[in-house]
Design a protein around this motif. Structure first.
Motif, PDB file in Angstrom:
ATOM      1  N   ALA A 127      -6.195  32.048  85.135  1.00  0.00           N
ATOM      2  CA  ALA A 127      -5.479  33.329  85.085  1.00  0.00           C
ATOM      3  C   ALA A 127      -5.161  33.837  86.489  1.00  0.00           C
ATOM      4  O   ALA A 127      -4.091  34.404  86.735  1.00  0.00           O
ATOM      5  CB  ALA A 127      -6.314  34.362  84.332  1.00  0.00           C
ATOM      6  N   ASN A 130       3.092  34.682  88.667  1.00  0.00           N
ATOM      7  CA  ASN A 130       3.862  35.756  88.032  1.00  0.00           C
ATOM      8  C   ASN A 130       4.407  36.734  89.062  1.00  0.00           C
ATOM      9  O   ASN A 130       5.534  37.237  88.935  1.00  0.00           O
ATOM     10  CB  ASN A 130       2.997  36.515  87.019  1.00  0.00           C
ATOM     11  CG  ASN A 130       2.659  35.684  85.796  1.00  0.00           C
ATOM     12  OD1 ASN A 130       3.244  34.631  85.562  1.00  0.00           O
ATOM     13  ND2 ASN A 130       1.698  36.145  85.020  1.00  0.00           N
ATOM     14  N   GLY A 138      -2.592  28.439  82.292  1.00  0.00           N
ATOM     15  CA  GLY A 138      -3.204  29.762  82.320  1.00  0.00           C
ATOM     16  C   GLY A 138      -3.919  30.048  81.019  1.00  0.00           C
ATOM     17  O   GLY A 138      -4.430  29.148  80.351  1.00  0.00           O
ATOM     18  N   GLY A 139      -3.929  31.312  80.647  1.00  0.00           N
ATOM     19  CA  GLY A 139      -4.608  31.714  79.421  1.00  0.00           C
ATOM     20  C   GLY A 139      -4.060  31.020  78.190  1.00  0.00           C
ATOM     21  O   GLY A 139      -4.773  30.818  77.207  1.00  0.00           O
ATOM     22  N   GLN A 155      -2.974  38.446  81.388  1.00  0.00           N
ATOM     23  CA  GLN A 155      -3.914  37.538  82.047  1.00  0.00           C
ATOM     24  C   GLN A 155      -5.163  38.301  82.496  1.00  0.00           C
ATOM     25  O   GLN A 155      -6.288  37.814  82.350  1.00  0.00           O
ATOM     26  CB  GLN A 155      -3.252  36.860  83.247  1.00  0.00           C
ATOM     27  CG  GLN A 155      -2.112  35.914  82.926  1.00  0.00           C
ATOM     28  CD  GLN A 155      -2.566  34.637  82.240  1.00  0.00           C
ATOM     29  OE1 GLN A 155      -3.751  34.319  82.199  1.00  0.00           O
ATOM     30  NE2 GLN A 155      -1.624  33.891  81.692  1.00  0.00           N
ATOM     31  N   SER A 156      -4.973  39.494  83.032  1.00  0.00           N
ATOM     32  CA  SER A 156      -6.101  40.314  83.460  1.00  0.00           C
ATOM     33  C   SER A 156      -6.979  40.690  82.269  1.00  0.00           C
ATOM     34  O   SER A 156      -8.215  40.663  82.346  1.00  0.00           O
ATOM     35  CB  SER A 156      -5.589  41.576  84.162  1.00  0.00           C
ATOM     36  OG  SER A 156      -6.649  42.411  84.553  1.00  0.00           O
ATOM     37  N   THR A 200      -2.231  32.050  87.788  1.00  0.00           N
ATOM     38  CA  THR A 200      -1.045  32.456  87.035  1.00  0.00           C
ATOM     39  C   THR A 200      -0.539  33.815  87.488  1.00  0.00           C
ATOM     40  O   THR A 200       0.675  34.044  87.560  1.00  0.00           O
ATOM     41  CB  THR A 200      -1.349  32.484  85.529  1.00  0.00           C
ATOM     42  OG1 THR A 200      -1.791  31.184  85.114  1.00  0.00           O
ATOM     43  CG2 THR A 200      -0.123  32.862  84.720  1.00  0.00           C
ATOM     44  N   ILE A 201      -1.445  34.725  87.786  1.00  0.00           N
ATOM     45  CA  ILE A 201      -1.038  36.057  88.262  1.00  0.00           C
ATOM     46  C   ILE A 201      -0.281  35.931  89.588  1.00  0.00           C
ATOM     47  O   ILE A 201       0.730  36.622  89.813  1.00  0.00           O
ATOM     48  CB  ILE A 201      -2.264  36.982  88.410  1.00  0.00           C
ATOM     49  CG1 ILE A 201      -2.807  37.361  87.019  1.00  0.00           C
ATOM     50  CG2 ILE A 201      -1.903  38.249  89.179  1.00  0.00           C
ATOM     51  CD1 ILE A 201      -4.126  38.098  87.058  1.00  0.00           C
ATOM     52  N   SER A 247       2.833  28.273  76.832  1.00  0.00           N
ATOM     53  CA  SER A 247       1.978  27.503  77.726  1.00  0.00           C
ATOM     54  C   SER A 247       2.784  26.748  78.782  1.00  0.00           C
ATOM     55  O   SER A 247       2.538  26.874  79.984  1.00  0.00           O
ATOM     56  CB  SER A 247       1.126  26.533  76.909  1.00  0.00           C
ATOM     57  OG  SER A 247       0.377  25.694  77.745  1.00  0.00           O
ATOM     58  N   LEU A 266     -11.186  30.094  82.840  1.00  0.00           N
ATOM     59  CA  LEU A 266     -10.125  31.054  82.530  1.00  0.00           C
ATOM     60  C   LEU A 266      -9.834  31.952  83.723  1.00  0.00           C
ATOM     61  O   LEU A 266      -8.675  32.269  84.004  1.00  0.00           O
ATOM     62  CB  LEU A 266     -10.521  31.901  81.317  1.00  0.00           C
ATOM     63  CG  LEU A 266      -9.477  32.927  80.863  1.00  0.00           C
ATOM     64  CD1 LEU A 266      -8.213  32.225  80.373  1.00  0.00           C
ATOM     65  CD2 LEU A 266     -10.024  33.825  79.772  1.00  0.00           C
ATOM     66  N   PHE A 326       2.959  39.703  81.342  1.00  0.00           N
ATOM     67  CA  PHE A 326       2.035  38.562  81.417  1.00  0.00           C
ATOM     68  C   PHE A 326       0.936  38.783  82.445  1.00  0.00           C
ATOM     69  O   PHE A 326      -0.181  38.276  82.297  1.00  0.00           O
ATOM     70  CB  PHE A 326       2.795  37.275  81.738  1.00  0.00           C
ATOM     71  CG  PHE A 326       3.558  36.710  80.566  1.00  0.00           C
ATOM     72  CD1 PHE A 326       3.498  37.316  79.328  1.00  0.00           C
ATOM     73  CD2 PHE A 326       4.335  35.572  80.707  1.00  0.00           C
ATOM     74  CE1 PHE A 326       4.197  36.806  78.246  1.00  0.00           C
ATOM     75  CE2 PHE A 326       5.040  35.045  79.626  1.00  0.00           C
ATOM     76  CZ  PHE A 326       4.976  35.668  78.386  1.00  0.00           C
ATOM     77  N   THR A 327       1.238  39.539  83.500  1.00  0.00           N
ATOM     78  CA  THR A 327       0.209  39.846  84.493  1.00  0.00           C
ATOM     79  C   THR A 327      -0.912  40.668  83.866  1.00  0.00           C
ATOM     80  O   THR A 327      -2.099  40.380  84.049  1.00  0.00           O
ATOM     81  CB  THR A 327       0.817  40.609  85.682  1.00  0.00           C
ATOM     82  OG1 THR A 327       1.763  39.766  86.346  1.00  0.00           O
ATOM     83  CG2 THR A 327      -0.256  41.041  86.672  1.00  0.00           C
TER      84      THR A 327
END
Length: 493
Positions: free
Chosen positions: A358, A365, A73-74, A164-165, A361-362, A268, A354, A160-161
């Motif tokens: 991201a 999450n 992710g990020g 990422q946004s 990843t969201i 990471s 990205l 983390f959500t």
């Protein structure tokens, strides 16, 4: 206060715990991450890796790509850039070390998650640290499991959500001039369309998206390395020397290199946080160690391959000057570095990469947050739907808000999450080794694919029906030389 807590957690407590678990299990398991490195490819190349059972559990491959979706992710793009900016090139070395140790840690936590997975009313399973704490340590430790679940919800489900946004919206604003509000709205709509379909829809999307995004990013990194192949030895030397303070003061010195490498490496690859086991637990596999081996490989993909790609993109460019101040930071540094190599379109490429990283990843999450809520209120669909609405709103809010304080808060909660899980892993160390020994013994006897027999471990109080293979899989594995599985158990959970 946040700075003090971060310094205590990352500079002292976690340094000891990560080394203790990572190196301790590496030695006790006779270097499992190296012994079974080739086995990782055999498992993923087998037919069993893509098998589902009658309840539609995730396949081993789906669980892998979903965990890679969360790990990659990020942190792989912006996080590596931050680590290099604040800790110097030496931070990359410590990220590598955390990754190699993390492969053993991930094997242990994901094997335990598979071993102690819990049946649900719809025939599927859930698992993760909260579940192996209660089942492996006993009911008296339920408070620790509850504490872990609350931290998991706060860290991944919420903090983390939003982060990422924020990373996606600011990156798109820098590359394309798109206002952060519109980026946030668009991302929230995409996320909402998927998370309301549950874990199976998330897995199906990740199964296509993750290999595409990872291969695309690696391809551009390989092109850049190929263009600068003569400088690669110089950069590797710089990384190693900086890691041990053998270069003039770069970044924040050796202490900053170690701390940033440790913190960003864990952020990471997440090995030791206990996040990936939540996904690893629901895979349909014949033996817990199977998924432990596969999940160890996901750490290798994340840290040794993807993070290294970003590091070389930056260090091979003319944008980052190790001896000078005033370098651009974070995602902007990665964008500027790639633009320096391939032209201005590189800035846009990083933004798109990205976005994909991201986005996946969201989704990951969200599932971790749902799993946390399930621990407190089992299979509560109204609660899950409320959480889904909250995630959509959080993505919008995160895109439009300065999250400087949120980064510090997320570091603290992530540190506490890691401490809680690592303490549990230390307490369950011997049980993890026992499951590995069962796998090793079967392999030593010439069994091509070991099969787990829960009845051989009555003191662990496992759920036998979690290890009932489908009849066709049982016959196929027997025909291929695997040990025959015992007849399905009728024991109720």
């Amino acid at each position: 206060m946040l700075d003090l807590l971060n310094e205590l957690l990352w500079g002292k407590v976690l340094l000891v715990l990560l080394v203790a678990v990572g190196i301790g299990f590496t030695i006790a398991s006779r270097f499992v991450q190296f012994r079974y490195f080739g086995r990782m490819f055999q498992i993923l190349g087998s037919r069993q890796a893509f098998r589902h059972d009658k309840h539609g559990h995730l396949s081993s491959f789906q669980a892998l790509v979903l965990s890679v979706a969360g790990r990659v992710g990020g942190g792989n793009i912006a996080g590596v850039a931050v680590a290099i900016t604040l800790g110097g090139p030496g931070a990359v070395f410590w990220m590598w070390l955390v990754g190699v140790m993390g492969m053993a840690t991930s094997f242990l936590e994901c094997t335990l998650a598979q071993t102690f997975k819990q049946p649900q009313d719809d025939g599927t399973y859930r698992g993760g640290p909260a579940y192996y704490i209660v089942k492996g340590l006993g009911r008296n430790w339920r408070w620790l499991a509850g504490f872990y679940s609350a931290l998991l919800l706060l860290t991944f489900g919420f903090a983390f959500t939003a982060l990422q946004s924020y990373a996606v919206s600011t990156s798109f604003n820098d590359a394309f001039g798109v206002p952060v509000f519109y980026s946030g709205i668009a991302l929230a709509m995409l996320v909402g369309l998927i998370i309301f379909g549950g874990i199976k829809r998330i897995a199906r999307i990740s199964e296509v998206l993750v290999p595409f995004m990872a291969v695309g990013y690696l391809l551009i990194a390989l092109i850049v390395v190929g263009m600068n192949i003569d400088r690669v030895p110089e950069i590797v030397t710089l990384i190693v020397k900086s890691a041990f303070g053998l270069e003039p003061a770069i970044g924040g010195g050796i202490g900053a290199a170690i701390m940033m490498g440790l913190k960003r490496g864990l952020f990471s690859n997440e090995a030791g946080l206990g996040s990936a086991p939540n996904v690893a637990a629901v895979a349909y596999v014949p033996h817990p160690a199977n998924q432990g081996i596969v999940q160890a490989f996901s750490v290798f993909i994340d840290t040794v391959i993807i993070c290294s790609s970003t590091a070389f993109l930056i260090l091979l460019s003319g944008v980052y000057d190790p001896g000078a101040g005033g370098n651009v930071e974070g995602i902007a540094l990665t964008q500027a570095a790639l633009a320096d190599h391939v032209g201005e379109w590189g800035r846009s490429f990083v933004s798109v990469a990205l976005l994909l990283f991201a986005f996946s990843t969201i989704l990951y999450n969200y599932y971790l947050g749902e799993n946390s809520l399930n621990f407190f209120s089992r299979n509560n669909q109204n609660l899950f739907n409320a959480f889904r609405v909250a995630i959509v709103l959080l993505v919008c809010w995160g895109a439009t808000t300065d999250l400087g304080t949120a980064f510090g808060f997320a570091d603290v909660t992530m540190g506490l999450l890691a401490v809680t899980n690592l303490v549990a892993l230390i307490l369950l160390f011997k049980k993890g080794l026992r499951i590995l020994k069962d796998y090793d013994d079967q392999r030593r006897q010439g069994v091509s694919q070991p099969i787990f027999d829960a009845s051989q471990h009555p003191d662990l109080n496992l759920y036998p029906q979690a290890w009932e293979l489908e009849p066709e899989d049982r016959e196929r594995l027997r025909a291929s030389g695997a040990k025959a599985q015992p007849a399905p158990s009728t024991t109720k959970a």
